[in-house]
Design a protein around this motif. Structure first.
Motif, PDB file in Angstrom:
ATOM      1  N   GLY A  61       0.816  -1.216   0.000  1.00  0.00           N
ATOM      2  CA  GLY A  61       0.000   0.000   0.000  1.00  0.00           C
ATOM      3  C   GLY A  61       0.845   1.261   0.000  1.00  0.00           C
ATOM      4  N   VAL A  62       1.875   1.309   0.850  1.00  0.00           N
ATOM      5  CA  VAL A  62       2.703   2.514   0.910  1.00  0.00           C
ATOM      6  C   VAL A  62       3.549   2.671  -0.348  1.00  0.00           C
ATOM      7  N   LEU A  63       3.993   1.546  -0.930  1.00  0.00           N
ATOM      8  CA  LEU A  63       4.748   1.634  -2.182  1.00  0.00           C
ATOM      9  C   LEU A  63       3.875   2.158  -3.313  1.00  0.00           C
ATOM     10  N   LEU A  64       2.661   1.613  -3.418  1.00  0.00           N
ATOM     11  CA  LEU A  64       1.730   2.070  -4.447  1.00  0.00           C
ATOM     12  C   LEU A  64       1.343   3.522  -4.217  1.00  0.00           C
ATOM     13  N   GLY A  65       1.088   3.884  -2.961  1.00  0.00           N
ATOM     14  CA  GLY A  65       0.715   5.257  -2.640  1.00  0.00           C
ATOM     15  C   GLY A  65       1.810   6.244  -2.979  1.00  0.00           C
ATOM     16  N   PHE A 100      10.013   7.901  -2.617  1.00  0.00           N
ATOM     17  CA  PHE A 100      11.030   7.712  -1.580  1.00  0.00           C
ATOM     18  C   PHE A 100      10.387   7.588  -0.198  1.00  0.00           C
ATOM     19  N   ASN A 101       9.352   8.381   0.058  1.00  0.00           N
ATOM     20  CA  ASN A 101       8.641   8.243   1.338  1.00  0.00           C
ATOM     21  C   ASN A 101       7.925   6.905   1.415  1.00  0.00           C
ATOM     22  N   GLY A 102       7.392   6.444   0.294  1.00  0.00           N
ATOM     23  CA  GLY A 102       6.764   5.126   0.256  1.00  0.00           C
ATOM     24  C   GLY A 102       7.759   4.021   0.539  1.00  0.00           C
ATOM     25  N   LEU A 103       8.978   4.154  -0.017  1.00  0.00           N
ATOM     26  CA  LEU A 103      10.013   3.159   0.227  1.00  0.00           C
ATOM     27  C   LEU A 103      10.431   3.158   1.697  1.00  0.00           C
ATOM     28  N   LEU A 104      10.551   4.353   2.286  1.00  0.00           N
ATOM     29  CA  LEU A 104      10.894   4.439   3.709  1.00  0.00           C
ATOM     30  C   LEU A 104       9.813   3.779   4.564  1.00  0.00           C
ATOM     31  N   LEU A 105       8.552   4.042   4.245  1.00  0.00           N
ATOM     32  CA  LEU A 105       7.455   3.435   4.994  1.00  0.00           C
ATOM     33  C   LEU A 105       7.393   1.925   4.774  1.00  0.00           C
ATOM     34  N   PHE A 106       7.783   1.466   3.575  1.00  0.00           N
ATOM     35  CA  PHE A 106       7.822   0.031   3.297  1.00  0.00           C
ATOM     36  C   PHE A 106       8.875  -0.645   4.177  1.00  0.00           C
ATOM     37  N   VAL A 107      10.035  -0.018   4.311  1.00  0.00           N
ATOM     38  CA  VAL A 107      11.070  -0.537   5.215  1.00  0.00           C
ATOM     39  C   VAL A 107      10.532  -0.565   6.640  1.00  0.00           C
ATOM     40  N   GLY A 108       9.719   0.460   6.982  1.00  0.00           N
ATOM     41  CA  GLY A 108       9.084   0.481   8.296  1.00  0.00           C
ATOM     42  C   GLY A 108       8.160  -0.704   8.493  1.00  0.00           C
ATOM     43  N   CYS A 109       7.389  -1.039   7.455  1.00  0.00           N
ATOM     44  CA  CYS A 109       6.497  -2.203   7.539  1.00  0.00           C
ATOM     45  C   CYS A 109       7.295  -3.488   7.763  1.00  0.00           C
ATOM     46  N   VAL A 159      21.253   8.398   0.625  1.00  0.00           N
ATOM     47  CA  VAL A 159      19.816   8.309   0.891  1.00  0.00           C
ATOM     48  C   VAL A 159      19.390   6.850   0.934  1.00  0.00           C
ATOM     49  N   ALA A 160      19.906   6.044  -0.001  1.00  0.00           N
ATOM     50  CA  ALA A 160      19.590   4.616  -0.018  1.00  0.00           C
ATOM     51  C   ALA A 160      20.041   3.946   1.275  1.00  0.00           C
ATOM     52  N   LEU A 161      21.245   4.299   1.737  1.00  0.00           N
ATOM     53  CA  LEU A 161      21.760   3.734   2.986  1.00  0.00           C
ATOM     54  C   LEU A 161      20.927   4.180   4.170  1.00  0.00           C
ATOM     55  N   PHE A 162      20.509   5.456   4.161  1.00  0.00           N
ATOM     56  CA  PHE A 162      19.667   5.972   5.243  1.00  0.00           C
ATOM     57  C   PHE A 162      18.363   5.181   5.343  1.00  0.00           C
ATOM     58  N   ILE A 163      17.724   4.946   4.201  1.00  0.00           N
ATOM     59  CA  ILE A 163      16.463   4.196   4.191  1.00  0.00           C
ATOM     60  C   ILE A 163      16.684   2.776   4.694  1.00  0.00           C
ATOM     61  N   LEU A 164      17.765   2.151   4.257  1.00  0.00           N
ATOM     62  CA  LEU A 164      18.063   0.777   4.673  1.00  0.00           C
ATOM     63  C   LEU A 164      18.294   0.696   6.180  1.00  0.00           C
ATOM     64  N   VAL A 165      19.091   1.611   6.702  1.00  0.00           N
ATOM     65  CA  VAL A 165      19.417   1.605   8.136  1.00  0.00           C
ATOM     66  C   VAL A 165      18.187   1.940   8.979  1.00  0.00           C
ATOM     67  N   SER A 166      17.226   2.675   8.400  1.00  0.00           N
ATOM     68  CA  SER A 166      16.020   3.046   9.140  1.00  0.00           C
ATOM     69  C   SER A 166      15.204   1.835   9.580  1.00  0.00           C
ATOM     70  N   PHE A 167      15.505   0.664   9.010  1.00  0.00           N
ATOM     71  CA  PHE A 167      14.892  -0.577   9.485  1.00  0.00           C
ATOM     72  C   PHE A 167      15.083  -0.716  10.994  1.00  0.00           C
ATOM     73  N   LEU A 168      16.263  -0.315  11.482  1.00  0.00           N
ATOM     74  CA  LEU A 168      16.550  -0.434  12.913  1.00  0.00           C
ATOM     75  C   LEU A 168      15.601   0.410  13.752  1.00  0.00           C
ATOM     76  N   ASN A 169      15.237   1.593  13.247  1.00  0.00           N
ATOM     77  CA  ASN A 169      14.306   2.452  13.981  1.00  0.00           C
ATOM     78  C   ASN A 169      12.993   1.728  14.241  1.00  0.00           C
ATOM     79  N   TYR A 170      12.422   1.183  13.181  1.00  0.00           N
ATOM     80  CA  TYR A 170      11.117   0.535  13.306  1.00  0.00           C
ATOM     81  C   TYR A 170      11.211  -0.767  14.102  1.00  0.00           C
ATOM     82  N   PHE A 171      12.327  -1.484  13.950  1.00  0.00           N
ATOM     83  CA  PHE A 171      12.539  -2.701  14.728  1.00  0.00           C
ATOM     84  C   PHE A 171      12.590  -2.382  16.216  1.00  0.00           C
ATOM     85  N   ILE A 172      13.339  -1.341  16.558  1.00  0.00           N
ATOM     86  CA  ILE A 172      13.488  -0.952  17.967  1.00  0.00           C
ATOM     87  C   ILE A 172      12.169  -0.440  18.529  1.00  0.00           C
ATOM     88  N   TYR A 173      11.502   0.450  17.790  1.00  0.00           N
ATOM     89  CA  TYR A 173      10.290   1.074  18.310  1.00  0.00           C
ATOM     90  C   TYR A 173       9.159   0.061  18.514  1.00  0.00           C
TER      91      TYR A 173
END
Length: 424
Positions: free
Chosen positions: A63-67, A353-362, A225-239
């Motif tokens: 959904g976030v990727l499509l959005g 890019f925001n969709g990709l970040l949210l997808f990593v969050g999912c 930016v690509a590395l930032f999005i990838l590393v952001s996985f840790l944020n969502y994992f921790i939270y």
């Protein structure tokens, strides 16, 4: 000086967009709604209800990727309005099929349409704000409003959901429609401050008419930016620990009273967000997004790491202090995580890019309970919180490394958003 002056000077469109998001958030608790409706009203067992919740979480990824893709192609406002109207329609349909399994499937569809609007909201804020300080204030205001809505909505719905669930469905549908009406009538893209300063070249119509650049190609041109999005996985994992491991810790420490203590934790979290968000914005206004996120990661680590003491001193005072600390981390990270992308990606690709970040969050939210469950199975709860502390330190270190690379770079194209835009 009043702390709320931090939000002064934003465009009227931003204020109305944040108001709409606040109102919308009052009805935006689909995960809880699925669980409560299927278990309380229909008597479904927890395992079966969990399958529906998992499906809703799973479908939010596509959904976030499509959005994100559609918001760049068709316009951010268009996607927000369309997604919310479809969500309102599906929720209203639930009132007609109340008491049947159809409600479960309809709520999964609602989660999909809600997830479509998420990257569009973020990308629209970025489009409406021209400077990073404005964007920081706007995202902070949006975050504060969303939390106010989330705190109020489930509280009110709790009084009606068992015996008058149709009222809950109709009310949520109405809330979505009111939010959508505000966006349609008050968020005027063509008359925003952005348009006044840059002319019509940034209008959504012209953006959508530009030939699209493949997302992968743009990621290769922006490796940080690509590395930032990838590393952001840790944020969502921790939270995610606040929703999965923390309730388990309360049960482990306080037995049958664990659920009540966890409810108190969520109350402390909500109050802390409301009280501290504006203060933190004021104090960290001059910090870069990466520095703010790194600081937030440290607060994550200290807050969650403090729970390792519960095995020795099982007192709720430790939990309360811990909650305030990781909530500070939550505020710092969640209000800044979109800012790094905002100034380094052309406006024509903000949605994707925001969709990709949210997808990593999912992915982070989905994998965190499973992997954490493995940790808990093979060690005690105290050791788990030490691991989360280590993950938080790694996350903070990654943000500092990114900041150092950018600061020490001598190539202008790596730090100036204008050059990145022209590369497209």
């Amino acid at each position: 000086m009043s702390l709320f002056k931090s939000y002064a000077g934003l465009s009227r469109e931003i204020y109305y967009l944040c108001l709409a998001r606040t109102i919308n958030s009052a009805g935006d608790f689909v995960f809880s709604l699925i669980t409560l409706v299927l278990t309380l009203q229909m008597g479904m067992n927890v395992v079966s209800a969990g399958i529906f919740v998992s499906l809703a979480a799973l479908i939010s990824g596509p959904g976030v990727l499509l959005g994100g893709y559609l918001s760049d192609l068709m316009g951010k406002k268009t996607i927000i309005v369309t997604g919310q109207l479809l969500s309102a329609t599906m929720i209203l349909c639930c009132s007609f099929w109340s008491g049947t399994i159809t409600v479960g499937y309809l709520l999964i569809a609602v989660m999909f349409f809600i997830s479509i609007t998420r990257p569009a909201y973020n990308a629209l804020i970025i489009q409406l704000c021209t400077e990073e300080k404005e964007r920081k204030s706007a995202f902070s205001l949006m975050y504060l409003g969303a939390n106010l809505g989330i705190a109020i909505g489930p509280l009110v719905a709790g009084f009606f959901i068992k015996d008058h669930v149709h009222i809950v469905f109709i009310s949520i549908s109405t809330v979505f429609l009111i939010s959508t009406f505000i966006i349609i009538n008050q968020v005027k893209i063509g008359t925003s401050k952005v348009m006044a300063s840059t002319g019509s070249k940034n209008s959504e119509h012209l953006q959508s008419s530009q030939p699209p650049t493949p997302l992968f190609t743009l990621l290769m041109r922006n490796p940080l930016v690509a590395l930032f999005i990838l590393v952001s996985f840790l944020n969502y994992f921790i939270y995610m620990q606040s929703s999965f491991s923390l309730p388990l810790q309360m049960n482990d420490s306080f037995g049958e009273d664990g659920a009540a203590y966890y409810g108190s934790v969520m109350t402390i979290n909500a109050i802390s967000v409301i009280i501290l968000t504006t203060l933190i914005l004021s104090v960290t206004r001059k910090l870069t997004a990466l520095n703010s996120i790194a600081t937030g990661a440290l607060f994550y680590g200290i807050g969650f790491g403090a729970l390792s003491l519960m095995g020795y001193f099982p007192h709720f005072a430790i939990v309360a202090v811990s909650t305030v600390l990781w909530t500070v981390g939550e505020i710092l990270v969640q209000t800044n995580i979109n800012l790094y992308i905002a100034s380094r990606v052309p406006d024509t690709h903000q949605g994707r890019f925001n969709g990709l970040l949210l997808f990593v969050g999912c992915l982070g939210y989905t994998l965190s309970p499973y992997l954490t469950g493995i940790f808990i199975k093979n060690m005690d709860m105290g050791s788990l919180w030490i691991i989360i502390l280590a993950f938080s330190l790694v996350y903070a270190l990654c943000m500092i490394i990114l900041w150092y690379i950018e600061k020490s770079s001598t190539r202008k194209s790596e730090i100036e958003p204008l050059d990145l835009s022209q590369s497209v």
